[in-house]
Design a protein around this motif. Sequence first.
Motif, PDB file in Angstrom:
ATOM      1  N   PRO A 133      39.002  39.600-106.267  1.00 50.85           N
ATOM      2  CA  PRO A 133      39.789  40.714-106.823  1.00 50.85           C
ATOM      3  C   PRO A 133      40.264  41.700-105.766  1.00 50.85           C
ATOM      4  O   PRO A 133      41.292  42.363-105.952  1.00 50.85           O
ATOM      5  CB  PRO A 133      38.819  41.384-107.815  1.00 50.85           C
ATOM      6  CG  PRO A 133      37.464  40.942-107.407  1.00 50.85           C
ATOM      7  CD  PRO A 133      37.637  39.572-106.834  1.00 50.85           C
ATOM      8  N   VAL A 134      39.553  41.802-104.647  1.00 50.01           N
ATOM      9  CA  VAL A 134      39.987  42.686-103.559  1.00 50.01           C
ATOM     10  C   VAL A 134      41.274  42.155-102.925  1.00 50.01           C
ATOM     11  O   VAL A 134      42.147  42.919-102.511  1.00 50.01           O
ATOM     12  CB  VAL A 134      38.871  42.821-102.504  1.00 50.01           C
ATOM     13  CG1 VAL A 134      39.354  43.611-101.291  1.00 50.01           C
ATOM     14  CG2 VAL A 134      37.657  43.506-103.111  1.00 50.01           C
ATOM     15  N   GLN A 200      41.155  44.502 -93.729  1.00 47.56           N
ATOM     16  CA  GLN A 200      40.006  45.391 -93.591  1.00 47.56           C
ATOM     17  C   GLN A 200      39.223  45.485 -94.893  1.00 47.56           C
ATOM     18  O   GLN A 200      37.986  45.441 -94.888  1.00 47.56           O
ATOM     19  CB  GLN A 200      40.473  46.779 -93.164  1.00 47.56           C
ATOM     20  CG  GLN A 200      39.329  47.761 -92.923  1.00 47.56           C
ATOM     21  CD  GLN A 200      39.828  49.154 -92.575  1.00 47.56           C
ATOM     22  OE1 GLN A 200      41.007  49.473 -92.743  1.00 47.56           O
ATOM     23  NE2 GLN A 200      38.937  49.993 -92.081  1.00 47.56           N
ATOM     24  N   ALA A 201      39.931  45.614 -96.011  1.00 48.59           N
ATOM     25  CA  ALA A 201      39.254  45.708 -97.307  1.00 48.59           C
ATOM     26  C   ALA A 201      38.455  44.440 -97.604  1.00 48.59           C
ATOM     27  O   ALA A 201      37.314  44.504 -98.066  1.00 48.59           O
ATOM     28  CB  ALA A 201      40.277  45.961 -98.413  1.00 48.59           C
ATOM     29  N   ALA A 202      39.046  43.274 -97.321  1.00 50.34           N
ATOM     30  CA  ALA A 202      38.355  42.006 -97.578  1.00 50.34           C
ATOM     31  C   ALA A 202      37.155  41.833 -96.649  1.00 50.34           C
ATOM     32  O   ALA A 202      36.102  41.352 -97.070  1.00 50.34           O
ATOM     33  CB  ALA A 202      39.331  40.845 -97.420  1.00 50.34           C
ATOM     34  N   ALA A 207      31.218  42.012 -96.296  1.00 50.25           N
ATOM     35  CA  ALA A 207      30.015  42.556 -95.674  1.00 50.25           C
ATOM     36  C   ALA A 207      29.189  43.396 -96.640  1.00 50.25           C
ATOM     37  O   ALA A 207      28.082  43.826 -96.300  1.00 50.25           O
ATOM     38  CB  ALA A 207      30.391  43.393 -94.455  1.00 50.25           C
ATOM     39  N   GLY A 208      29.725  43.647 -97.838  1.00 51.99           N
ATOM     40  CA  GLY A 208      28.999  44.431 -98.831  1.00 51.99           C
ATOM     41  C   GLY A 208      29.233  45.922 -98.732  1.00 51.99           C
ATOM     42  O   GLY A 208      28.584  46.697 -99.441  1.00 51.99           O
ATOM     43  N   GLY A 212      33.381  51.618 -97.999  1.00 53.12           N
ATOM     44  CA  GLY A 212      34.371  51.557 -96.934  1.00 53.12           C
ATOM     45  C   GLY A 212      35.604  50.766 -97.324  1.00 53.12           C
ATOM     46  O   GLY A 212      36.702  51.033 -96.822  1.00 53.12           O
ATOM     47  N   ALA A 213      35.438  49.788 -98.220  1.00 53.28           N
ATOM     48  CA  ALA A 213      36.564  48.940 -98.626  1.00 53.28           C
ATOM     49  C   ALA A 213      37.486  49.628 -99.615  1.00 53.28           C
ATOM     50  O   ALA A 213      38.620  49.175 -99.811  1.00 53.28           O
ATOM     51  CB  ALA A 213      36.047  47.637 -99.239  1.00 53.28           C
TER      52      ALA A 213
END
Length: 243
Positions: A133-134, A200-202, A207-208, A212-213
Motif C-alpha cells: 500500500p505504500v 524513501q517511503a518504501a 525497515a519498520g 519516518g515513512a
Amino acid sequence: MRMRAFAFRNLRELIRDPMMLVFFLGFPVILLVLLSVIQRNVPVELFVLSKLTPGMAVFGLSFLSLFAGTLVARDCGSSFLMRLLTTPMTATDFMGGYLLPLVPAAAGQCAVCFLTAILLGLAPCLNMLLCLPVLLPVAVFFTAAGLLLGTVCSEKAVSGAASLLVNVAAWLSGIWFDLSLIGGVFEQICRFLPFAAAVQAAQLALAGDWAGALEPFLLTLLWSGLLLGLTVWLFHRRVSAPA
C-alpha cells in the motif's frame, strides 16, 4: 458498470502485449539479480537488498507510464475512442477504465520484486506485505503520467516521452546512489519530487520505520492526486473539444 467493462477491455489489451511482461516484470528482476551479484563481489555496501528492493520496485512501476500512454494514444488516434464518445461515458469513466487494470498489475510487479529478493537472501517479513500500500500512490502517479502523455502526445511520440520519464525517475529517485552524496540543490529537488519520496517511503516501511515513512508517503500521495486530477481535466478537454 461502464468503467468496469472498459477496464476489462484494457486489461485484455495489456495482456496481449508481450513487451509488458519483458519490461514490466522481467527487466526489474534481471537488474535486481545483477546488482545483488555485484554487491557480493565488492567490499563496500553499494546495493544492499533491503534498500535496493524497494527502489527496484519503484523503478519497475515507472514502466506503467509507457503502457498506459501507449494504450491511450492508440485509442485517441483510432476510431475506437470516437465510437465510445457516443456512449454516456464520462472522462472519469475513461480514466478509471485505464487506471483500474494497472493497479493489480502494479501489485503483482512489486510482489515479484520482493519474492526475487527473498530468493537472493533478503529475510522475509510482514513489512514486505505492508510495503504494497505504500507503493500504491507511486503506481497511480506513473499511470496518471502515462495517461497524460497519451492524451497530449501521438502514438509515435508517447513512447519517447514515457521512456524519458522512466530515465528521469531512475536517476532522480536515489536507486543507484545515495542522494546525500551529491547534496545541495540537486538533493533538495530530488527529495521534493515523488520518485525519491516513493523510494524513501518504501525503504523506511520495509525497515519498520512507519513514522519516518509517513512524510514521503504523503508527498507521493499529493503528487499522485494532483497529476491524476490534471489528467482527467485534460482528457475531458480533449474529448469534449469539437473535431
